[in-house]
Design a protein around this motif. Structure first.
Motif, PDB file in Angstrom:
ATOM      1  N   GLY A  23      -5.678   0.702  -4.919  1.00 51.13           N
ATOM      2  CA  GLY A  23      -5.596   1.035  -3.490  1.00 51.13           C
ATOM      3  C   GLY A  23      -4.158   0.926  -3.016  1.00 51.13           C
ATOM      4  N   TYR A  24      -3.716   1.896  -2.216  1.00 46.26           N
ATOM      5  CA  TYR A  24      -2.350   1.855  -1.698  1.00 46.26           C
ATOM      6  C   TYR A  24      -2.206   0.700  -0.708  1.00 46.26           C
ATOM      7  CZ  TYR A  24      -2.629   6.845  -2.994  1.00 46.26           C
ATOM      8  OH  TYR A  24      -2.823   8.029  -3.637  1.00 46.26           O
ATOM      9  N   ASP A  25      -1.080   0.002  -0.791  1.00 46.02           N
ATOM     10  CA  ASP A  25      -0.716  -0.928   0.274  1.00 46.02           C
ATOM     11  C   ASP A  25       0.063  -0.089   1.283  1.00 46.02           C
ATOM     12  OD1 ASP A  25       0.387  -2.822   1.959  1.00 46.02           O
ATOM     13  OD2 ASP A  25       0.613  -4.319   0.377  1.00 46.02           O
ATOM     14  N   GLU A  83       1.167  -0.400   4.308  1.00 46.89           N
ATOM     15  CA  GLU A  83       2.369  -0.951   4.967  1.00 46.89           C
ATOM     16  C   GLU A  83       3.564  -0.876   4.037  1.00 46.89           C
ATOM     17  OE1 GLU A  83       2.522  -4.341   7.640  1.00 46.89           O
ATOM     18  OE2 GLU A  83       0.382  -4.600   7.270  1.00 46.89           O
ATOM     19  N   ARG A  91       3.862  -5.947  -7.857  1.00 43.09           N
ATOM     20  CA  ARG A  91       2.813  -6.185  -6.868  1.00 43.09           C
ATOM     21  C   ARG A  91       1.704  -7.095  -7.404  1.00 43.09           C
ATOM     22  NH1 ARG A  91      -0.872  -1.144  -5.358  1.00 43.09           N
ATOM     23  NH2 ARG A  91      -2.020  -2.859  -4.494  1.00 43.09           N
ATOM     24  N   SER A 148       3.705 -10.979  -3.211  1.00 55.70           N
ATOM     25  CA  SER A 148       3.220 -10.379  -1.958  1.00 55.70           C
ATOM     26  C   SER A 148       4.406 -10.040  -1.057  1.00 55.70           C
ATOM     27  CB  SER A 148       2.313 -11.370  -1.238  1.00 55.70           C
ATOM     28  OG  SER A 148       2.178 -10.978   0.116  1.00 55.70           O
ATOM     29  N   THR A 201       4.369  -9.807   2.059  1.00 52.22           N
ATOM     30  CA  THR A 201       4.291 -10.450   3.379  1.00 52.22           C
ATOM     31  C   THR A 201       5.215 -11.654   3.506  1.00 52.22           C
ATOM     32  OG1 THR A 201       2.347 -11.584   2.550  1.00 52.22           O
ATOM     33  CG2 THR A 201       1.955  -9.747   4.022  1.00 52.22           C
ATOM     34  N   TYR A 205       7.898  -6.545   4.517  1.00 53.82           N
ATOM     35  CA  TYR A 205       7.699  -5.312   3.751  1.00 53.82           C
ATOM     36  C   TYR A 205       9.009  -4.534   3.573  1.00 53.82           C
ATOM     37  CZ  TYR A 205       2.633  -5.621   3.481  1.00 53.82           C
ATOM     38  OH  TYR A 205       1.353  -6.012   3.168  1.00 53.82           O
TER      39      TYR A 205
END
Lengths: 310, 236
Positions: free
Chosen positions: B174-176, B178, B211, B215, B217, B223
């Motif tokens: 799944g794409y992140d 942000e 990834r 993270s 965050t 980001y």
């Protein structure tokens, strides 16, 4: 078998036990999770058109215990936090919670970390993991004996508890069987439609795989004929499903390769497997290992699929 | 949007039927939303689509330079998240198969039907979800979206079909979103397509590994800091 990357620094062990309370909410209403056969959970009162909040709560003792464990593997003056990670291959999205719990703030009461996913965002399944990360690296030089410890801001140093997998679409158990009258009496009694894209992530549901039963065939079991509401499976239907499972496995080997199948078959457990819960690969892994199927040749495979209990 | 999700087997049967009859498309019973979308495509590509819907001989190639403009139209207007479709629909492969195979097959035929062995490029119609001709464009814009059309146009202005593939192909688990939007902010500062292509390939490769262990965050500057670090580290 999936192996998490092994970073060159110490991490929290898999055996660490930290008590955590998981809650699901939608519009402030708490949802009751229901366990499905395939290890996923279903939220009966929730639909993907509503927002979904996942919350993890920790008692003071659990946080203090976790902080003590973390202090053994990160550098002095570095800090770490708990955050939630989510991923959903079917929804093509993943991400992290904006919220987190700092283990190095004053802990004087229970704490929670939560994240909310917006309306109309999800499909298939979503995996929720709770990770411990370095939230503040130290600029000071490594003290004696800690040069090998991680000091990268954002580095994941461990996970708490097993991931939760929420099933959004599909049933998670029953093999999709579709009776059809579109076929003629000379067409086969049944056929298997394999329409998945990647067996590791595509759900074991009617959108990706189904058995078509030809109701015009002379041997069509009665339970599939029009107007018959009887759904107890006849011995013939059970054999069709068993053969379909064997055929699915052959399809995976043929289309995705022996190596791909070996990786699925050899997965030690669901936690470390390189496939999503509720996926076609998960279903095959379950049947293959539970019923000790033999894939040394197609004939052995079909013979051993006959042992599957339905 | 009111639509009919199309299974892969149904999509294959449709394309096979076009190919066997020698037409670009057959008449289908479309919903009003589908008819409306088909009309918009027809108006945009009136000079490319076959002059008769029953002919497969008179279509003209749509150049890849059209990709970004169509992507902006799809994402911000025709299939916008502002009430037309949801992310749940946009991640449904059946939704895109329906558009490429049943609603506007002429578009994919004109854009992708000229190369390779098969005049019907199955991967772009139904066979490879991450290569579906319309899905790729919509998701590229979603992953690049900076909040409005002007800002988004600015960060993608030097991107071509290579960059579209480099970003959209790497869906992983799944794409992140942000993160991809932060990556586009870095890309937007690079000067030309050659520079972008090389830098993006290396950065995306590094991100695939990073990834799993890190993270964004908690990264310095979040980001944006993580994205910039990807490009800096991969250029060394």
């Amino acid at each position: 078998m999936k192996r998490r990357p092994i970073p060159p620094y110490p991490q929290l062990g898999d055996d660490i036990f930290i008590e955590a309370y998981r809650t699901f909410k939608s519009n402030d209403k708490e949802l009751t999770p229901r366990d499905l056969d395939d290890g996923t959970i279903h939220l009966d009162e929730w639909t993907p058109e509503k927002e979904l909040t996942v919350q993890m709560a920790f008692e003071v003792s659990a946080l203090k215990s976790l902080k003590a464990e973390c202090s053994k593997i990160i550098r002095k003056n570095a800090e770490c936090s708990i955050a939630i990670r989510w991923s959903s291959k079917g929804s093509m999205q993943s991400g992290w919670s904006n919220d987190s719990i700092s283990l190095f703030d004053k802990i004087d009461g229970p704490r929670t970390v939560s994240m909310t996913i917006g309306t109309g965002s999800l499909r298939d399944t979503i995996t929720i993991e709770t990770a411990v990360l370095i939230s503040k690296a130290t600029s000071k030089a490594a003290a004696s004996g800690e040069a090998h410890r991680c000091n990268i801001q954002g580095a994941i140093i461990g996970h708490i508890a097993h991931p939760s997998v929420i099933r959004i679409d599909g049933t998670g158990s029953v093999f999709p069987v579709y009776p059809t009258s579109d076929l003629s009496e000379t067409d086969p009694l049944w056929q298997l439609e394999c329409g998945w894209d990647d067996c590791r992530f595509s759900t074991f549901s009617k959108e990706n795989v189904r058995i078509l039963i030809n109701t015009n065939h002379v041997d069509c079991p009665n339970e599939w004929k029009e107007g018959n509401n009887e759904r107890n499976l006849s011995p013939l239907s059970k054999n069709i499903i068993r053969d379909a499972i064997g055929t699915m496995l052959i399809h995976v080997k043929h289309n995705e390769g022996e190596d791909a199948w070996k990786a699925i078959e050899g997965s030690a457990d669901l936690h470390s497997a390189d496939f999503e819960r509720g996926s076609i690969a998960h279903a095959l892994w379950h049947f293959f290992n539970t019923y000790e199927m033999n894939d040394s040749s197609p004939s052995r495979l079909m013979e051993s699929s006959g042992k599957i209990k339905l | 949007m009111n639509y009919k999700p199309l299974k892969k087997t149904e999509a294959r049967a449709l394309i096979d039927s076009y190919a066997s009859v020698g037409v670009t498309e057959l008449i289908h019973d479309l919903t009003d939303d589908e008819k409306n979308l088909k009309k918009k495509f027809g108006e945009r590509y009136w000079d490319k689509f076959p002059s008769s819907s029953s002919s497969d001989k008179s279509f003209k190639k749509i150049d890849e330079k059209d990709d970004l403009e169509l992507a902006k139209l799809l994402y911000f207007d025709w299939l916008s998240l502002d009430g037309v479709i949801s992310i749940r629909e946009a991640s449904d492969d059946g939704f895109w198969r329906n558009l490429t195979c049943r609603v506007v097959p002429a578009y994919t035929r004109c854009r992708w039907g000229h190369s390779g062995e098969s005049p019907w490029n199955e991967g772009r119609f139904y066979n490879s979800p991450q290569r579906n001709s319309l899905k790729v464009l919509w998701w590229f814009l979603h992953l690049a979206n900076q909040g409005d059309k002007i800002k988004t146009s600015k960060v993608i202005r030097n991107c071509g079909s290579d960059q579209i593939s480099q970003i959209v192909d790497r869906v992983g688990k799944g794409y992140d979103v942000e993160l991809t939007r932060a990556i586009f902010r870095v890309l937007g500062k690079l000067k030309n397509q050659t520079e972008i292509s090389d830098a993006l390939r290396k950065a995306m490769k590094l991100n695939t590994m990073r990834r799993e262990t890190t993270s964004p965050t908690f990264f310095k500057n979040g980001y944006d800091g993580y994205a910039l670090a990807l490009f800096e580290a991969s250029s060394k």
